[in-house]
Design a protein around this motif. Structure first.
Motif, PDB file in Angstrom:
ATOM      1  N   ALA A  77       0.702 -23.124  15.553  1.00 10.31           N
ATOM      2  CA  ALA A  77       1.996 -23.681  15.920  1.00 10.31           C
ATOM      3  C   ALA A  77       3.024 -22.554  16.003  1.00 10.31           C
ATOM      4  O   ALA A  77       3.440 -22.010  14.986  1.00 10.31           O
ATOM      5  N   LEU A  78       3.438 -22.228  17.232  1.00 14.74           N
ATOM      6  CA  LEU A  78       4.432 -21.182  17.460  1.00 14.74           C
ATOM      7  C   LEU A  78       5.782 -21.834  17.747  1.00 14.74           C
ATOM      8  O   LEU A  78       5.909 -22.650  18.661  1.00 14.74           O
ATOM      9  N   ASP A  79       6.797 -21.446  16.971  1.00 12.16           N
ATOM     10  CA  ASP A  79       8.112 -22.057  17.097  1.00 12.16           C
ATOM     11  C   ASP A  79       9.179 -21.013  17.423  1.00 12.16           C
ATOM     12  O   ASP A  79      10.323 -21.115  16.999  1.00 12.16           O
ATOM     13  N   GLY A  80       8.785 -19.968  18.141  1.00 17.06           N
ATOM     14  CA  GLY A  80       9.708 -18.908  18.503  1.00 17.06           C
ATOM     15  C   GLY A  80       9.031 -17.927  19.432  1.00 17.06           C
ATOM     16  O   GLY A  80       7.875 -18.099  19.819  1.00 17.06           O
ATOM     17  N   ASP A  81       9.713 -16.859  19.788  1.00 16.60           N
ATOM     18  CA  ASP A  81       9.154 -15.860  20.688  1.00 16.60           C
ATOM     19  C   ASP A  81       8.056 -15.064  19.995  1.00 16.60           C
ATOM     20  O   ASP A  81       8.079 -14.878  18.768  1.00 16.60           O
ATOM     21  N   ALA A  82       7.093 -14.581  20.803  1.00 16.52           N
ATOM     22  CA  ALA A  82       5.955 -13.861  20.227  1.00 16.52           C
ATOM     23  C   ALA A  82       5.569 -12.681  21.100  1.00 16.52           C
ATOM     24  O   ALA A  82       5.636 -12.740  22.337  1.00 16.52           O
ATOM     25  N   ASN A  83       5.133 -11.613  20.446  1.00 12.10           N
ATOM     26  CA  ASN A  83       4.613 -10.425  21.102  1.00 12.10           C
ATOM     27  C   ASN A  83       3.292 -10.072  20.427  1.00 12.10           C
ATOM     28  O   ASN A  83       3.261  -9.793  19.224  1.00 12.10           O
ATOM     29  N   LEU A  84       2.194 -10.124  21.182  1.00 12.76           N
ATOM     30  CA  LEU A  84       0.868  -9.890  20.612  1.00 12.76           C
ATOM     31  C   LEU A  84       0.108  -8.890  21.475  1.00 12.76           C
ATOM     32  O   LEU A  84       0.085  -9.008  22.709  1.00 12.76           O
ATOM     33  N   HIS A  85      -0.548  -7.936  20.824  1.00 14.28           N
ATOM     34  CA  HIS A  85      -1.321  -6.926  21.526  1.00 14.28           C
ATOM     35  C   HIS A  85      -2.550  -6.584  20.692  1.00 14.28           C
ATOM     36  O   HIS A  85      -2.428  -6.078  19.581  1.00 14.28           O
ATOM     37  N   VAL A  86      -3.746  -6.873  21.222  1.00 11.07           N
ATOM     38  CA  VAL A  86      -4.990  -6.512  20.549  1.00 11.07           C
ATOM     39  C   VAL A  86      -5.882  -5.752  21.529  1.00 11.07           C
ATOM     40  O   VAL A  86      -5.788  -5.945  22.747  1.00 11.07           O
ATOM     41  N   THR A  87      -6.748  -4.911  20.993  1.00  8.54           N
ATOM     42  CA  THR A  87      -7.656  -4.146  21.842  1.00  8.54           C
ATOM     43  C   THR A  87      -8.911  -4.945  22.156  1.00  8.54           C
ATOM     44  O   THR A  87      -9.277  -5.115  23.321  1.00  8.54           O
ATOM     45  N   HIS A  88      -9.578  -5.435  21.120  1.00  8.52           N
ATOM     46  CA  HIS A  88     -10.780  -6.247  21.288  1.00  8.52           C
ATOM     47  C   HIS A  88     -10.585  -7.562  20.543  1.00  8.52           C
ATOM     48  O   HIS A  88     -10.548  -7.567  19.308  1.00  8.52           O
ATOM     49  N   GLY A  89     -10.459  -8.667  21.268  1.00  8.16           N
ATOM     50  CA  GLY A  89     -10.307  -9.956  20.608  1.00  8.16           C
ATOM     51  C   GLY A  89      -9.579 -10.959  21.483  1.00  8.16           C
ATOM     52  O   GLY A  89      -8.883 -10.602  22.439  1.00  8.16           O
ATOM     53  N   ASN A  90      -9.750 -12.231  21.141  1.00  5.56           N
ATOM     54  CA  ASN A  90      -9.089 -13.311  21.853  1.00  5.56           C
ATOM     55  C   ASN A  90      -7.720 -13.596  21.249  1.00  5.56           C
ATOM     56  O   ASN A  90      -7.482 -13.354  20.058  1.00  5.56           O
ATOM     57  N   ILE A  91      -6.831 -14.148  22.059  1.00  3.53           N
ATOM     58  CA  ILE A  91      -5.516 -14.600  21.607  1.00  3.53           C
ATOM     59  C   ILE A  91      -5.385 -16.074  21.985  1.00  3.53           C
ATOM     60  O   ILE A  91      -5.508 -16.426  23.158  1.00  3.53           O
ATOM     61  N   ASP A  92      -5.151 -16.928  21.002  1.00  2.00           N
ATOM     62  CA  ASP A  92      -5.067 -18.375  21.223  1.00  2.00           C
ATOM     63  C   ASP A  92      -3.782 -18.888  20.571  1.00  2.00           C
ATOM     64  O   ASP A  92      -3.624 -18.787  19.348  1.00  2.00           O
ATOM     65  N   ILE A  93      -2.871 -19.441  21.366  1.00  2.00           N
ATOM     66  CA  ILE A  93      -1.557 -19.851  20.878  1.00  2.00           C
ATOM     67  C   ILE A  93      -1.252 -21.279  21.301  1.00  2.00           C
ATOM     68  O   ILE A  93      -1.477 -21.652  22.459  1.00  2.00           O
ATOM     69  N   HIS A  94      -0.714 -22.062  20.370  1.00  2.00           N
ATOM     70  CA  HIS A  94      -0.179 -23.392  20.694  1.00  2.00           C
ATOM     71  C   HIS A  94       1.322 -23.357  20.422  1.00  2.00           C
ATOM     72  O   HIS A  94       1.759 -23.148  19.284  1.00  2.00           O
ATOM     73  N   ALA A  95       2.127 -23.559  21.475  1.00  2.00           N
ATOM     74  CA  ALA A  95       3.581 -23.475  21.364  1.00  2.00           C
ATOM     75  C   ALA A  95       4.177 -24.844  21.074  1.00  2.00           C
ATOM     76  O   ALA A  95       3.840 -25.839  21.729  1.00  2.00           O
ATOM     77  N   LEU A  96       5.094 -24.894  20.097  1.00  3.62           N
ATOM     78  CA  LEU A  96       5.754 -26.151  19.758  1.00  3.62           C
ATOM     79  C   LEU A  96       6.943 -26.442  20.667  1.00  3.62           C
ATOM     80  O   LEU A  96       7.319 -27.605  20.859  1.00  3.62           O
ATOM     81  N   ARG A  97       7.545 -25.411  21.220  1.00  2.00           N
ATOM     82  CA  ARG A  97       8.722 -25.591  22.074  1.00  2.00           C
ATOM     83  C   ARG A  97       8.758 -24.451  23.087  1.00  2.00           C
ATOM     84  O   ARG A  97       8.035 -23.454  22.939  1.00  2.00           O
ATOM     85  N   PRO A  98       9.577 -24.589  24.138  1.00  2.00           N
ATOM     86  CA  PRO A  98       9.678 -23.506  25.117  1.00  2.00           C
ATOM     87  C   PRO A  98      10.106 -22.191  24.449  1.00  2.00           C
ATOM     88  O   PRO A  98      11.041 -22.164  23.647  1.00  2.00           O
ATOM     89  N   CYS A  99       9.404 -21.123  24.771  1.00  3.78           N
ATOM     90  CA  CYS A  99       9.697 -19.821  24.185  1.00  3.78           C
ATOM     91  C   CYS A  99       9.110 -18.748  25.086  1.00  3.78           C
ATOM     92  O   CYS A  99       8.489 -19.045  26.113  1.00  3.78           O
TER      93      CYS A  99
END
Length: 247
Positions: free
Chosen positions: A193-215
């Protein structure tokens, strides 16, 4: 097993600055007056136990710092040096290797076992395995974290006001968070549950995000997939060897 719990001096919401080399970091946000940190290692003696016994929280302006460093075990025998720490082993001979399990013939270097047991032939040197440490942090509501995790997963429960996480090896699983910043090498990141802005950077791996509101979400991975679901987001995403899905 060795365990120790320390309560923070500052009451109310805090910024917890956490650092751990080997093991597991678990952060629980709940209704409570003061934060507390519990360190647990399966070992009954050795560097991990010494580190836990000597551990102390350091006060900061807006919270506390909990940094645990476990010194490596260094043993030499038969022309070979073994440097061991937290389940990771470096063998120094004619060549350098960093391994979890290694066996060789001739002058035998055998590394293995569930606790990283090490036997060095030639010099008839034997040492026990290094141990990991679990860091469990309980925080008052509206708290935030800054995490430096070397070789360990990071797991959170409850809502964090903000989180900044840097990791090298291990998965990151965030329950609920406001602003989020993640930088990592090898491991997947899941945000329930993401409730704000996010910055994510990985070299090897998946990124899975569920946003609660527009961001706004900026996500990068070289080898892996990016999936964003829930509320509509302003997405800037790139997966060099993978897919991007905005559902």
């Amino acid at each position: 097993m060795t365990s120790r719990t320390i309560e923070a001096r500052q009451a109310g919401p805090v910024v917890a600055d956490l650092s751990l080399q080997y093991g597991r970091i678990e952060v629980i946000v709940e209704r409570r007056d003061r934060a507390e940190v519990t360190l647990t290692t399966p070992a009954s003696r050795g560097p991990a136990v010494d580190a836990v016994k000597g551990f102390a929280l350091r006060d900061t302006r807006d919270g506390f710092r909990a940094h645990l460093e476990i010194p490596p075990t260094v043993v030499s025998g038969g022309g070979t040096t073994v440097i061991q720490g937290g389940g990771s082993v470096v063998v120094l001979g004619d060549n350098m290797h960093q391994v979890n399990h290694f066996s060789g013939s001739g002058s035998v270097v055998q590394i293995g076992g569930s606790h990283g047991s090490v036997v060095v032939g030639g010099g008839n040197v034997s040492i026990g395995g290094g141990s990991t440490v679990e860091m469990q942090v309980r925080l008052p509501e509206r708290s935030a974290i800054v995490v430096d995790a070397a070789h360990c997963p990071v797991l959170t429960q409850g809502r964090l006001g903000a989180a900044s996480i840097n990791f090298r090896h291990g998965n990151v699983q965030i329950d609920e968070v406001g602003a989020l910043n993640v930088q990592g090498a090898h491991g997947s990141v899941t945000v329930n549950a993401l409730d704000g802005d996010a910055n994510l950077h990985v070299t090897h791996g998946n990124i899975d995000i569920h946003a609660l509101r527009p961001c706004r979400v900026r996500a990068r991975t070289r080898h892996g997939n990016i999936t964003v679901s829930g509320a509509r987001v302003d997405l800037d995403a790139s997966a060099q060897h993978g897919s991007v899905r905005n559902r």
